[in-house]
Design a protein around this motif. Structure first.
Motif, mmCIF file in Angstrom:
data_model
loop_
_atom_site.group_PDB
_atom_site.id
_atom_site.type_symbol
_atom_site.label_atom_id
_atom_site.label_comp_id
_atom_site.label_asym_id
_atom_site.label_seq_id
_atom_site.Cartn_x
_atom_site.Cartn_y
_atom_site.Cartn_z
ATOM 1 N N UNK A 1 55.138 66.029 -20.068
ATOM 2 C CA UNK A 1 55.296 65.997 -18.615
ATOM 3 C C UNK A 1 53.937 65.826 -17.915
ATOM 4 N N UNK A 2 52.944 66.547 -18.421
ATOM 5 C CA UNK A 2 51.608 66.427 -17.819
ATOM 6 C C UNK A 2 51.094 64.991 -17.953
ATOM 7 N N UNK A 3 51.366 64.391 -19.116
ATOM 8 C CA UNK A 3 50.953 62.997 -19.319
ATOM 9 C C UNK A 3 51.650 62.070 -18.337
ATOM 10 N N UNK A 4 52.975 62.263 -18.191
ATOM 11 C CA UNK A 4 53.742 61.405 -17.275
ATOM 12 C C UNK A 4 53.266 61.581 -15.845
ATOM 13 N N UNK A 5 53.018 62.827 -15.462
ATOM 14 C CA UNK A 5 52.553 63.090 -14.093
ATOM 15 C C UNK A 5 51.202 62.401 -13.847
ATOM 16 N N UNK A 6 50.314 62.503 -14.831
ATOM 17 C CA UNK A 6 48.990 61.869 -14.680
ATOM 18 C C UNK A 6 49.133 60.355 -14.519
ATOM 19 N N UNK A 7 49.942 59.774 -15.390
ATOM 20 C CA UNK A 7 50.087 58.305 -15.340
ATOM 21 C C UNK A 7 50.780 57.874 -14.044
ATOM 22 N N UNK A 8 51.805 58.645 -13.652
ATOM 23 C CA UNK A 8 52.528 58.266 -12.444
ATOM 24 C C UNK A 8 51.666 58.465 -11.192
ATOM 25 N N UNK A 9 50.891 59.537 -11.171
ATOM 26 C CA UNK A 9 50.014 59.769 -10.013
ATOM 27 C C UNK A 9 49.031 58.615 -9.861
ATOM 28 N N UNK A 10 48.542 58.140 -10.995
ATOM 29 C CA UNK A 10 47.628 56.999 -10.956
ATOM 30 C C UNK A 10 48.333 55.781 -10.334
ATOM 31 N N UNK A 11 49.577 55.525 -10.784
ATOM 32 C CA UNK A 11 50.316 54.357 -10.268
ATOM 33 C C UNK A 11 50.663 54.523 -8.786
ATOM 34 N N UNK A 12 51.052 55.724 -8.420
ATOM 35 C CA UNK A 12 51.579 55.984 -7.070
ATOM 36 C C UNK A 12 50.465 56.117 -6.035
ATOM 37 N N UNK A 13 49.400 56.855 -6.408
ATOM 38 C CA UNK A 13 48.386 57.197 -5.404
ATOM 39 C C UNK A 13 47.040 56.504 -5.606
ATOM 40 N N UNK A 14 46.644 56.276 -6.857
ATOM 41 C CA UNK A 14 45.289 55.734 -7.076
ATOM 42 C C UNK A 14 45.263 54.205 -7.054
ATOM 43 N N UNK A 15 46.232 53.584 -7.717
ATOM 44 C CA UNK A 15 46.194 52.114 -7.814
ATOM 45 C C UNK A 15 46.191 51.408 -6.461
ATOM 46 N N UNK A 16 46.975 51.901 -5.481
ATOM 47 C CA UNK A 16 46.954 51.176 -4.192
ATOM 48 C C UNK A 16 45.561 51.076 -3.601
ATOM 49 N N UNK A 17 44.771 52.119 -3.769
ATOM 50 C CA UNK A 17 43.445 52.102 -3.132
ATOM 51 C C UNK A 17 42.400 51.475 -4.041
ATOM 52 N N UNK A 18 42.571 51.679 -5.346
ATOM 53 C CA UNK A 18 41.629 51.040 -6.275
ATOM 54 C C UNK A 18 41.811 49.520 -6.276
ATOM 55 N N UNK A 19 43.011 49.072 -5.872
ATOM 56 C CA UNK A 19 43.260 47.627 -5.873
ATOM 57 C C UNK A 19 42.659 46.953 -4.648
ATOM 58 N N UNK A 20 42.145 47.767 -3.714
ATOM 59 C CA UNK A 20 41.583 47.194 -2.485
ATOM 60 C C UNK A 20 40.084 46.942 -2.636
ATOM 61 N N UNK A 21 39.652 45.704 -2.589
ATOM 62 C CA UNK A 21 38.208 45.463 -2.586
ATOM 63 C C UNK A 21 37.598 46.019 -1.293
ATOM 64 N N UNK A 22 36.318 46.270 -1.318
ATOM 65 C CA UNK A 22 35.641 46.824 -0.133
ATOM 66 C C UNK A 22 35.872 45.937 1.083
ATOM 67 N N UNK A 23 36.280 46.576 2.167
ATOM 68 C CA UNK A 23 36.440 45.833 3.410
ATOM 69 C C UNK A 23 37.759 45.099 3.549
ATOM 70 N N UNK A 24 38.618 45.171 2.520
ATOM 71 C CA UNK A 24 39.889 44.440 2.591
ATOM 72 C C UNK A 24 40.881 45.170 3.489
ATOM 73 N N UNK A 25 41.812 44.424 4.024
ATOM 74 C CA UNK A 25 42.849 45.004 4.871
ATOM 75 C C UNK A 25 43.733 45.942 4.056
ATOM 76 N N UNK A 26 44.172 47.045 4.690
ATOM 77 C CA UNK A 26 45.041 48.013 4.010
ATOM 78 C C UNK A 26 46.392 47.395 3.638
ATOM 79 N N UNK A 27 46.733 46.289 4.276
ATOM 80 C CA UNK A 27 47.995 45.623 3.917
ATOM 81 C C UNK A 27 47.976 45.141 2.474
ATOM 82 N N UNK A 28 46.795 45.013 1.914
ATOM 83 C CA UNK A 28 46.709 44.518 0.540
ATOM 84 C C UNK A 28 46.824 45.636 -0.493
ATOM 85 N N UNK A 29 47.044 46.865 -0.036
ATOM 86 C CA UNK A 29 47.232 47.974 -0.977
ATOM 87 C C UNK A 29 48.491 47.710 -1.810
#
Lengths: 220, 305
Positions: free
Chosen positions: A120-148
């Motif tokens: 469960x801890x593994x799934x939570x870690x992986x899912x948190x990354x997909x749900x919360x981290x990837x949208x912002x990590x996918x944004x290059x500096x200065x890019x519009x938030x619409x590209x999250x």
């Protein structure tokens, strides 16, 4: 020599980064207000995974299946098809994966490892990354938030969500989910790399983390 | 009429090339030097327009308008050869949009490709491409990357015999499958061949370019700038003074002039999204071209950078 062997990584690029970015921005604007909805759904799944593990695991698999359908019916035919000729094949892959995930969600015993705190801890870690981290990590500096890039709206976090389901699955299901998920990881990484995007490594990192977790879980 | 060997006919076309006017266009535009297609003696301007990546912009109205401006600058500057493929996403549709907007479908030497592994779909794909362009017929249809050429080449040759396409050819890029490509050049009645050639990718000099001259085939050169990587790398360096001997005002022009100086080359098809680059590319065709010594110097200099 087979024809396909004559293609190289450079051939994966058939559009420019600018054309792709503008497409993502336009389509995500059209998708509004789906963004807050998928974020709330993701939060609900995350909370359930902690408080009601089995229901949370079914919710995660169900949300991943929904994301696959969303890719096949939304992003791929209505947006990405403007730039890429292979979206029909990609959509078929997402539909097949969605069927597998739906079967995982409803089959008794398919998510039996959700009872394990480590899984469960593994799934939570992986899912948190997909749900919360990837949208912002996918944004290059200065890019519009619409590209999250958000789960259910863009392929990369949707594939990452499938990877989060894998540690919760019993063996046969786990290996059924992996081939299409890993194909998605490879395709996304090649596409992002072809337009010189550093985020090409996000999904391979998530896949490597998942593989590491599976190895650790085998020992406990 | 005396029998003339393909090589002699080809060399004559090259020698006369500078004096041959481009395809009919508005009389006031500056002409781009043209060379003849050996098999049909049709003259085409020596700088064309590729569409790979650059024209794949989907339904984005702003980017489509930019592509239309590129096509307008290209045609206004005397360019005529535009090359695309079903492999290039929305590029064919965007070319068609530009030609319809400018009402210039009749002014281009439209070059497209068949790219499908399915024998049954080749003819339908060619027709779909034609409709996307909005042209009465293609001047040139090519088998893209030799994909299922066994089925598509006979189909294209039939289309040519029926007058539904002007020329037939085959393509490859980045040095792939040159042995098979060469074999087809030796055995098939091709009007055009298309492959990669530039000062750093010179494998074509060994066999394909001489063979094209021998067999009387026109040559389209793709990826002159290595998909932009070459010019990006070169812009970090100052253009040496000796490049003025070739009349080059930029690295891009030097590369294009190097390519055009090879007598077997008929037309080079750089892709761009910028009007200024279109004009710069077309201008490269005018003025002097490097001689053998200067071409050697260009190659050595670029390899050293």
């Amino acid at each position: 020599m087979p024809d396909w062997l004559s293609y190289s990584l450079g051939d994966a690029q058939i559009f420019s980064a600018r054309a792709y970015d503008r497409l993502v921005e336009r389509c995500m604007q059209e998708a509004w207000p789906a963004q807050p909805l998928v974020l709330v759904l993701g939060l609900a799944v995350l909370v359930m995974l902690w408080w009601r593990p089995m229901a949370g695991a079914r919710g995660l698999a169900g949300l991943a299946a929904f994301s696959g359908v969303s890719m096949a019916a939304g992003w791929l035919p209505h947006c990405y098809a403007e730039l890429h000729w292979a979206t029909g094949w990609m959509a078929a892959g997402f539909v097949l994966q969605a069927l597998l995930l739906a079967a995982v969600a409803v089959s008794p015993g398919a998510l039996q490892r959700a009872a394990s705190p480590g899984a469960r801890a593994g799934a939570v870690t992986l899912f948190t990354f997909a749900w919360a981290a990837m949208p912002w990590l996918s944004l290059p500096t200065g890019a519009s938030a619409w590209r999250a890039e958000l789960i259910g709206l863009m392929p990369a976090p949707s594939i990452a969500m499938t990877l989060a389901v894998v540690p919760l699955c019993a063996s046969p299901w786990r290996f059924l989910l992996l081939p299409l998920a890993l194909a998605g990881v490879l395709l996304d990484a090649v596409t992002q790399a072809s337009i010189d995007r550093a985020q090409w490594m996000l999904l391979p990192l998530e896949a490597a983390a998942m593989a590491g977790m599976l190895l650790v879980l085998r020992r406990i | 009429m005396p029998d003339v060997s393909p090589r002699r006919r080809f060399l004559a076309s090259f020698a006369l090339g500078a004096a041959v006017p481009a395809l009919a266009g508005p009389p006031a535009v500056p002409l781009v030097p043209a060379r003849m297609v050996p098999s049909t003696r049709q003259a085409i301007p020596t700088v064309g327009l590729g569409t790979w990546i650059t024209f794949n912009v989907g339904r984005d109205a702003q980017l489509r308008a930019e592509c239309t401006r590129v096509v307008q600058a290209f045609l206004d500057g005397g360019g005529r050869v535009i090359d695309s493929s079903p492999m290039y996403g929305s590029s064919q549709d965007v070319v068609g949009h530009a030609l319809r907007t400018l009402n210039m479908a009749g002014q281009v030497f439209g070059a497209d490709k068949v790219w499908t592994g399915d024998e049954a779909k080749g003819a339908a794909q060619a027709e779909a491409s034609r409709q996307l362009w909005g042209v009465p017929r293609f001047a040139l249809l090519q088998v893209h990357n030799l994909l299922n050429w066994q089925a598509h080449l006979p189909m294209l040759l039939r289309m040519k015999a029926e007058g539904r396409v002007g020329h037939v050819g085959i393509t490859t890029s980045e040095g792939r499958r040159h042995a098979e490509f060469e074999q087809l050049m030796r055995t098939q009645p091709l009007d055009f061949v298309q492959f990669t050639y530039n000062p750093l990718d010179r494998e074509a000099e060994r066999r394909l370019l001489p063979l094209a001259a021998d067999r009387g085939m026109a040559v389209l050169v793709n990826r002159p700038f290595q998909q932009g990587a070459l010019t990006q790398r070169l812009t970090r360096h100052a253009l040496p003074p000796w490049t003025a001997e070739a009349g080059a005002a930029s690295w891009a022009q030097l590369v294009l002039k190097f390519i055009l100086a090879h007598p077997a080359v008929t037309c080079v098809i750089p892709a761009t999204t910028q009007v200024a680059h279109v004009r710069e590319n077309l201008a490269a065709a005018r003025g002097p071209l490097p001689d053998a010594a200067l071409r050697r110097r260009i190659t050595e200099h670029l390899q050293a950078l």
